[in-house]
Design a protein around this motif. Structure first.
Motif, mmCIF file in Angstrom:
data_model
loop_
_atom_site.group_PDB
_atom_site.id
_atom_site.type_symbol
_atom_site.label_atom_id
_atom_site.label_comp_id
_atom_site.label_asym_id
_atom_site.label_seq_id
_atom_site.Cartn_x
_atom_site.Cartn_y
_atom_site.Cartn_z
ATOM 1 N N ALA A 13 0.856 -1.190 0.000
ATOM 2 C CA ALA A 13 0.000 0.000 0.000
ATOM 3 C C ALA A 13 0.888 1.235 0.000
ATOM 4 N N VAL A 15 0.705 5.699 1.119
ATOM 5 C CA VAL A 15 -0.017 6.795 1.764
ATOM 6 C C VAL A 15 0.365 8.099 1.068
ATOM 7 N N TYR A 36 -5.103 6.423 1.522
ATOM 8 C CA TYR A 36 -4.528 5.076 1.634
ATOM 9 C C TYR A 36 -4.921 4.336 0.370
ATOM 10 N N SER A 38 -4.214 0.803 -2.031
ATOM 11 C CA SER A 38 -3.633 -0.529 -2.267
ATOM 12 C C SER A 38 -4.307 -1.112 -3.499
ATOM 13 N N LEU A 75 -5.520 4.092 9.401
ATOM 14 C CA LEU A 75 -4.547 3.446 8.506
ATOM 15 C C LEU A 75 -4.286 2.001 8.945
ATOM 16 N N CYS A 78 -7.120 -0.129 7.847
ATOM 17 C CA CYS A 78 -7.015 -0.414 6.412
ATOM 18 C C CYS A 78 -6.018 -1.536 6.155
ATOM 19 N N MET A 90 5.149 -0.401 2.881
ATOM 20 C CA MET A 90 4.325 0.811 2.730
ATOM 21 C C MET A 90 5.135 1.928 2.071
ATOM 22 N N TYR A 92 5.575 5.981 1.164
ATOM 23 C CA TYR A 92 5.195 7.267 1.758
ATOM 24 C C TYR A 92 5.899 8.402 1.012
#
Length: 357
Positions: A13, A15, A36, A38, A75, A78, A90, A92
């Protein structure tokens, strides 16, 4: 495109918190919150001030954040919906996220691998859609109309602040929803400072007056610079102005798909250097414009990005001589396969604003 980024970086995923990227990806204009994303979820997290707006503007699932149900908790919820074997990866936005915000996420979320996204999300905004180009053209048109009206009212004795206020008012009257950036009005000796801040100096007969201004239309920015003389120009003023104009026209002619930003910059920079003013042109030739006023790619010695059709660039050479004054001429153009389409239409020959006796 986001799925390609997820696959390329092997992310579960990502952010997104940059407000311009949030708008571009989700359609949400509020600017407060986080996305968020994915392979199976598209979630927009924002607070109660914006939840109704977000629901109207975006097709993402909107979840309200508050003190009892904060962003980190949402988050995490999720993430728990994902089917992940092994470490959670993740992405970012390291280019825009505050360190304290990242620290809060890192402490709260069960992420084993944090992957900085660099400019990958920003880069999705480089090539504009036809709808975006329409908004950008309208924003530039508003600037054109406002500048035309400004020339009819500007006069000696007005302060730089008064001229800036008048120009901003005229843009609002023409339909601007906001300014792209703080208006620059630099007169006389102040015009040798590329980003001079308008002050209480009064315009005088014989001054160079540099106006760098822009507005927003449906969130998209315009950017334009024109320099005029209040009254009759001196021979030195004409010389400097014409060098900048020659460099600007050559730069415009060099813009097209398939060339690098640095090569376009060199065309204009060489003309100014050959005229003996190379040391007085310190900034890059231009930059992209969109939801934010300074985007990439840039026309700069340091940017070798290859231009593509649909990109926006400004072309804004200048000469700034301390103790004398300066000139900048700037247009905003759309890159095309065989050249560029200029969105600015204000005259570029040296304007000598007549003075009433």
């Amino acid at each position: 495109m986001l799925n390609n980024i997820l696959d390329e970086l092997k992310l579960n995923a990502l952010v997104i918190t940059d407000p311009y990227n949030m708008r571009h990806v989700s359609g949400f204009r509020g600017g407060e919150g986080a996305l968020y994303i994915s392979a199976t979820q598209k979630v927009l997290i924002t607070d109660s001030r914006y939840t109704e707006q977000a629901g109207k503007e975006s097709d993402f699932t909107v979840i309200e954040e508050n003190r009892a149900h904060n962003r980190q908790t949402i988050l995490k919820e999720c993430m728990e919906k994902e089917t992940v074997s092994g470490d959670f990866h993740m992405g970012y936005e390291d280019q825009s996220m505050l360190c304290c915000e990242f620290d809060r996420m890192k402490a709260a979320l069960p992420v084993q691998v944090w992957t900085p996204l660099g400019t990958k999300i920003d880069d999705l905004r480089q090539i504009k859609t036809e709808e975006e180009l329409t908004y950008l053209a309208r924003a530039e048109e508003i600037g054109d109309k406002a500048f035309e009206k400004l020339l009819k009212v500007v006069k000696p004795g007005m302060t730089e602040l008064e001229v800036a206020a008048e120009l901003e008012y005229l843009m609002k009257k023409e339909g601007a929803e906001d300014l792209s950036f703080n208006t620059i009005i630099a007169s006389g000796l102040n015009s040798s400072m590329p980003h001079a801040i308008p002050g209480y100096k009064k315009l005088e007969v014989g001054d160079f007056v540099t106006c760098d201004f822009g507005c927003k239309y449906k969130g998209y920015c315009s950017d334009m610079t024109r320099t005029f003389v209040l009254g009759k120009a001196s021979e030195k003023q004409k010389e400097i102005y014409n060098v900048v104009l020659k460099a600007q026209l050559a730069g415009l002619a060099a813009v097209k798909a398939g060339v690098s930003g640095s090569s376009v910059d060199k065309v204009s920079r060489d003309i100014i250097a050959e005229a003996g003013y190379g040391e007085y042109f310190g900034h890059g030739l231009g930059h992209s414009v969109g939801l934010f006023i300074h985007e990439s790619p840039r026309l700069s010695p340091a940017d070798d990005t290859i231009l593509q059709a649909g990109m926006i660039e400004t072309v804004e050479p200048g000469i700034y001589v301390p103790g004398f004054g300066g000139v900048r001429i700037e247009d905003m153009v759309v890159v095309t396969e065989d050249g560029c389409r200029n969105l600015a239409h204000s005259p570029k020959e040296l304007i000598e604003v007549p003075i009433e006796e």
